[in-house]
Design a protein around this motif. Structure first.
Motif, short mmCIF file in Angstrom:
data_model
loop_
_atom_site.label_atom_id
_atom_site.label_comp_id
_atom_site.label_asym_id
_atom_site.label_seq_id
_atom_site.Cartn_x
_atom_site.Cartn_y
_atom_site.Cartn_z
N GLY B 24 0.82 -1.21 0.00
CA GLY B 24 0.00 0.00 0.00
C GLY B 24 0.85 1.26 0.00
N LEU B 25 1.89 1.26 0.83
CA LEU B 25 2.76 2.44 0.90
C LEU B 25 3.51 2.61 -0.41
CD1 LEU B 25 4.34 2.43 4.49
CD2 LEU B 25 2.18 3.36 3.72
N TRP B 26 3.97 1.50 -0.98
CA TRP B 26 4.74 1.60 -2.22
C TRP B 26 3.87 2.15 -3.35
CZ3 TRP B 26 4.52 -0.83 -7.07
CH2 TRP B 26 5.63 -0.56 -7.88
N LEU B 27 2.63 1.65 -3.46
CA LEU B 27 1.74 2.10 -4.52
C LEU B 27 1.48 3.60 -4.43
CD1 LEU B 27 -0.99 -0.66 -4.86
CD2 LEU B 27 0.67 0.07 -6.57
N ASN B 28 1.24 4.08 -3.19
CA ASN B 28 0.94 5.50 -3.02
C ASN B 28 2.15 6.39 -3.25
OD1 ASN B 28 -1.79 6.36 -2.31
ND2 ASN B 28 -1.61 4.74 -0.81
N TRP B 29 3.30 5.76 -3.32
CA TRP B 29 4.51 6.52 -3.61
C TRP B 29 4.81 6.45 -5.11
CZ3 TRP B 29 9.31 4.58 -5.36
CH2 TRP B 29 10.38 5.47 -5.28
#
Lengths: 241, 52
Positions: B24-29
């Motif tokens: 989730g964090l990677w996608l939003n980055w």
């Protein structure tokens, strides 16, 4: 002071400032994340009741806190939009929504993965869980409503109102574990007397929370920059990039 | 080390939690960065075309 505020509010200026901040935020986030993970996964002892499974707390609780924090930030932007029609607030509001929705989703999923071994079920229609699910729908509603209206300025006002109305859900989520009989445990950190959690668990939890907070600003800046470029396609300053 | 990965028998709950959060964090980055780059590329192309 007011001049500074005015300048920061202009999209080109914000675009540049955000670009300068991003590398610093990257480092801050990585350092906090590594420290928090090391403290949480390696140093902190297992829980006397829940064993190792409680380690989900170090991602679950910060994600849940962020889901509330980002919604409040959106509501504040909503108020600014309605009162001052500030362009930057519109950009921040709509850029926050997908990040907040992600954190809400992650809080729900990690909570469910924690619930299975501890409560024996992935999901119950309990006050805390249900109100958090409503929060997810509010985020999705904000995104959907914004996409449904073509004129971005009108869309921003509509979304601002939705964000402001939805904010009543935030205290409901927070106090849900006290107002209703809930399977979910009560607050262990955010209460007035001493937190009922040992510092060896509390410290990594706070580090992770701080890391997620920095991450939000980082992800928000990335999203805002993309959004600013899309909106200001036809303005003069953009040709210099 | 193996103990660490087994998480006292809760590995199948703990690690997917961390994995999903990481995703989730990677996608939003990653996604906004990609979008930003696409947007910049389009702008540069347009500026070039207008100059001709």
């Amino acid at each position: 002071m007011f001049l500074w505020f005015h300048k920061l509010g202009s999209p080109p200026h914000f675009y540049r400032i955000a670009g300068k901040w991003i590398p610093w935020l990257n480092w801050m986030f990585l350092v906090l994340l590594v420290a928090g993970l090391y403290g949480g996964l390696v140093l902190a002892p297992p829980d006397y009741q829940q064993g190792e499974s409680y380690r989900i707390i170090f991602v679950h609780v910060p994600a849940a806190w962020m889901s509330l924090f980002i919604y409040v930030a959106m509501a504040v932007c909503g108020a600014i939009i309605i009162i001052w029609r500030m362009k930057l607030a519109e950009i921040v509001l709509i850029s926050s929504a997908p990040i907040g929705a992600s954190f809400t989703f992650l809080a729900l999923v990690t909570g469910s993965l924690w619930g299975k071994p501890m409560w024996g079920t992935y999901w119950v229609w309990d006050a805390r869980l249900t109100s958090e699910l409503i929060l997810l729908f509010l985020y999705l509603g904000v995104i959907g409503l914004h996409n449904a209206i073509d004129d971005k300025r009108t869309a921003a006002r509509a979304v601002a109102i939705l964000a402001l109305v939805g904010v009543v859900n935030i205290p409901i989520i927070h106090y849900s574990v006290e107002w209703w009989h809930s399977l979910h445990q009560g607050a262990t950190v955010t209460k007035f007397d001493k937190p009922s959690i040992h510092w060896s668990m509390l410290l990594p939890l706070l580090l992770m929370a701080l890391a997620f907070q920095v991450y939000y600003v980082l992800a928000l800046f990335h999203r805002c920059r993309a959004e600013i470029l899309r909106r200001e396609r036809n303005s003069k300053w953009i040709e210099e990039l | 080390m193996a103990d660490f990965f087994q998480m006292g028998g809760y590995a199948m709950f703990v690690w997917p939690s961390y994995g999903l959060v990481a995703l989730g964090l990677w996608l939003n980055w990653y996604l906004p960065r990609k979008q930003h780059e696409t947007e910049l590329r389009q702008l540069r192309r347009r500026v070039k075309a207008e100059k001709k």
